[in-house]
Design an enzyme around this catalytic site. Structure first.
Site, PDB file in Angstrom:
ATOM      1  N   ASP A   1       1.137  -1.026  -0.081  1.00 42.39           N
ATOM      2  CA  ASP A   1       0.114   0.151  -0.203  1.00 42.39           C
ATOM      3  C   ASP A   1       0.792   1.316   0.252  1.00 42.39           C
ATOM      4  O   ASP A   1       1.721   1.228   0.562  1.00 42.39           O
ATOM      5  CB  ASP A   1      -0.640  -0.166   1.116  1.00 42.39           C
ATOM      6  CG  ASP A   1      -1.912   0.967   1.399  1.00 42.39           C
ATOM      7  OD1 ASP A   1      -2.966   1.233   0.581  1.00 42.39           O
ATOM      8  OD2 ASP A   1      -1.242   2.326   2.657  1.00 42.39           O
TER       9      ASP A   1
ATOM     10  N   GLU B   1      12.834 -16.625  -2.156  1.00 43.61           N
ATOM     11  CA  GLU B   1      12.837 -18.308  -1.138  1.00 43.61           C
ATOM     12  C   GLU B   1      12.046 -18.474  -1.041  1.00 43.61           C
ATOM     13  O   GLU B   1      12.143 -19.583  -1.385  1.00 43.61           O
ATOM     14  CB  GLU B   1      13.205 -17.297   0.853  1.00 43.61           C
ATOM     15  CG  GLU B   1      14.834 -16.465   0.180  1.00 43.61           C
ATOM     16  CD  GLU B   1      15.086 -15.690   2.024  1.00 43.61           C
ATOM     17  OE1 GLU B   1      14.793 -17.272   2.394  1.00 43.61           O
ATOM     18  OE2 GLU B   1      15.830 -15.338   2.384  1.00 43.61           O
TER      19      GLU B   1
END
Length: 536
Positions: free
Chosen positions: A210, A252
């Site tokens: 955001d 990852e």
């Protein structure tokens, strides 16, 4: 792939995904208390799977006092009790994935709630304390420090500074209940990295960021002079190091980021999409464009051109939880675009015209290369609701002095069942926002049985988008067309034509009409404010 289901093999799913935005508070009420919740979402997962979306993006579901609809987060590791529990969220993520839908969660790095443990500790600790260095506390100016520390104007209007009884002022670019974090502080950076891992470990596929260009501030917090470069708090270079560190974490987990990046400068915008930063960013220029062929084509061309150098997919969205709903906006006679400063009560609209245009816009946006976002209720053709002033909860309304109607009109609880109380939202008491008279006419159950409904159109379009080979690939080719007509080809023989002109338009030669937003004329031409998909 740490944190991801073992069957997930397509790491590039997000490049052409259809992603559905869930505003939990207004989606479906599972416990009857008037507020949407995770139980309601879980019960409606089959509906979302049948709709044909690839992922669900949830606006904040975290612990929050709800001063700004959940964007004032008190604890990222807890679900707000009105929505459910962390265990329910984990079940929802897993159940959605079993139905073929991934989950994207929201993070709000610019600020937290004034009820966050850090801010409460900072207020208690007093001026000059280490706790206050996590935020932007300053002494005021003028006699007795009674004037705010600088002349900035907040995102909701007015000064973005609030003074505490001890004399210190604190910065909040949004509401006073949303104190801005100090991103020069290492603890702020560590905490957000830990939060990302927390949700990736629970199986989310991505994170929406955001107000992604706002967190970094000039440490001096100087007065703002228009045209100043660099800006004291928008799009500062410091941010890119933050997002690079986040990217290593996402990689990852094979997770993705989508940033809310409002920037008029194309060159600055695309820096956030470099291969080691964010994967995608919202295309808010397309959303704000009016229903005008020239303006829409220019937005499409600019979007594709700015994304091409960094290899990032474009994103397309017509509406979200902050924006006037498409049917209402496109039904207006003069201003069919969107800008916050132009929102006013009582703006007239023609819902029949707006619905016809919204159907055409759905086919246009779903045919474009890249990712498409669909805000809940758009598939039902919901109009913007005008909320009685006494029931408005959005802080934008109050901080505008009552001029701006706020964003609640696009957040009204969804209608599911025409003949049930509160249109089947699930409440046994009145929902948190009132549903307008006649809301049941838009109910999903009635639309599901109507082959000509907006819901049926979206289901058919999303199904074709997933199965037709022509939707593969990153580019498009514009075709010769009359003024006011947008026509382009994609991939293996797919053509989209949208007629925004005053007169019916001839269709190009084709072998099959795949889908139409409305009936053709008797002589096979495309009426105004209508779009079709063709196989050629």
């Amino acid at each position: 792939m740490k944190g991801s289901p073992p069957e997930v093999a397509d790491r590039d799913w997000w490049r052409d995904a259809a992603i559905y935005q869930v505003y939990v508070r207004s989606f479906a009420d599972g416990d009857g208390d008037g507020t949407g919740d995770l139980a309601g979402v879980r019960a409606r997962l089959p509906y979302l799977a049948e709709l044909g979306v690839d992922a669900l993006w949830f606006t904040p579901w975290y612990l929050s006092p709800m001063a700004d609809g959940g964007y004032d987060v008190a604890d990222y590791r807890a679900i707000d009790p009105q929505f459910g529990t962390l265990a329910e969220a984990e079940k929802l993520i897993a159940e959605a994935r079993e139905m073929g839908m991934r989950t994207i969660v929201d993070i709000v790095p610019n600020h937290v709630s004034d009820q966050h443990a850090w801010f409460k500790a900072a207020v208690a600790a007093g001026p000059g304390s280490p706790e206050r260095r996590l935020f932007h506390f300053r002494q005021g100016r003028g006699e007795g420090g009674r004037t705010p520390p600088n002349d900035w104007v907040g995102e909701f209007g007015g000064t973005p500074w609030t003074r505490l009884p001890d004399g210190d002022w604190y910065l909040h670019l949004f509401a006073p209940e949303q104190p801005d974090l100090n991103w020069d502080h290492p603890a702020v950076r560590r905490e957000h990295e830990d939060v990302l891992r927390f949700w990736f470990d629970r199986g989310v596929a991505g994170v929406r960021i955001d107000s992604a260009v706002l967190p970094a501030k000039d440490p001096a917090l100087p007065d703002f002079t228009p045209g100043t470069d660099p800006h004291p708090y928008v799009d500062r270079d410091d941010l890119h190091a933050v997002y690079r560190s986040w990217r290593t974490i996402a990689d990852e987990y094979d997770g993705i980021f989508v940033g809310e990046v409002w920037l008029p400068d194309t060159e600055r915008f695309v820096r956030y999409l470099r291969p080691d930063e964010l994967h995608t960013a919202f295309n808010l220029g397309f959303l704000a464009s009016p229903w005008d062929a020239r303006r829409l084509r220019a937005s499409i061309d600019e979007t594709l051109a700015e994304h091409a150098p960094v290899g990032a997919p474009a994103t397309w969205v017509l509406c979200n939880h902050d924006v006037t709903r498409t049917v209402t906006r496109y039904g207006r006679a003069d201003d069919t675009g969107f800008a916050f400063e132009r929102k006013r009560f009582g703006t007239p609209t023609d819902l029949s015209l707006g619905t016809r245009r919204a159907r055409a816009a759905a086919l246009l946006s779903l045919a474009l290369p890249g990712t498409v976002y669909l805000y809940q209720g758009e598939e039902l053709g919901l109009p913007e609701a005008e909320i009685p002033r006494a029931r408005i909860q959005d802080p934008m309304h109050e901080r505008s002095g009552g001029v701006d109607p706020g964003r609640d009109g696009c957040r009204v609880p969804l209608p599911w069942t025409a003949d049930a109380p509160y249109a089947g939202f699930g409440s046994t008491t009145e929902p948190w926002l009132p549903q307008p008279e006649g809301w049941e006419a838009y109910a999903a159950d009635g639309q599901a049985a109507d082959p000509g409904s907006m819901l049926s159109l979206y289901r058919a379009a999303l199904g074709l988008r997933r199965t037709e080979p022509g939707f593969r690939g990153a580019g498009l080719t514009w075709l010769d067309a009359a003024d006011g007509v947008l026509a382009f080809s994609r991939g293996e023989g797919l053509v989209c034509v949208a007629n925004l002109a005053d007169e019916p338009a001839a269709l190009p030669p084709h072998t099959r009409l795949l889908l139409a937003g409305g009936p053709l004329t008797g002589d096979g031409r495309l009426p105004r404010d209508t779009a079709v998909w063709l196989r050629v």
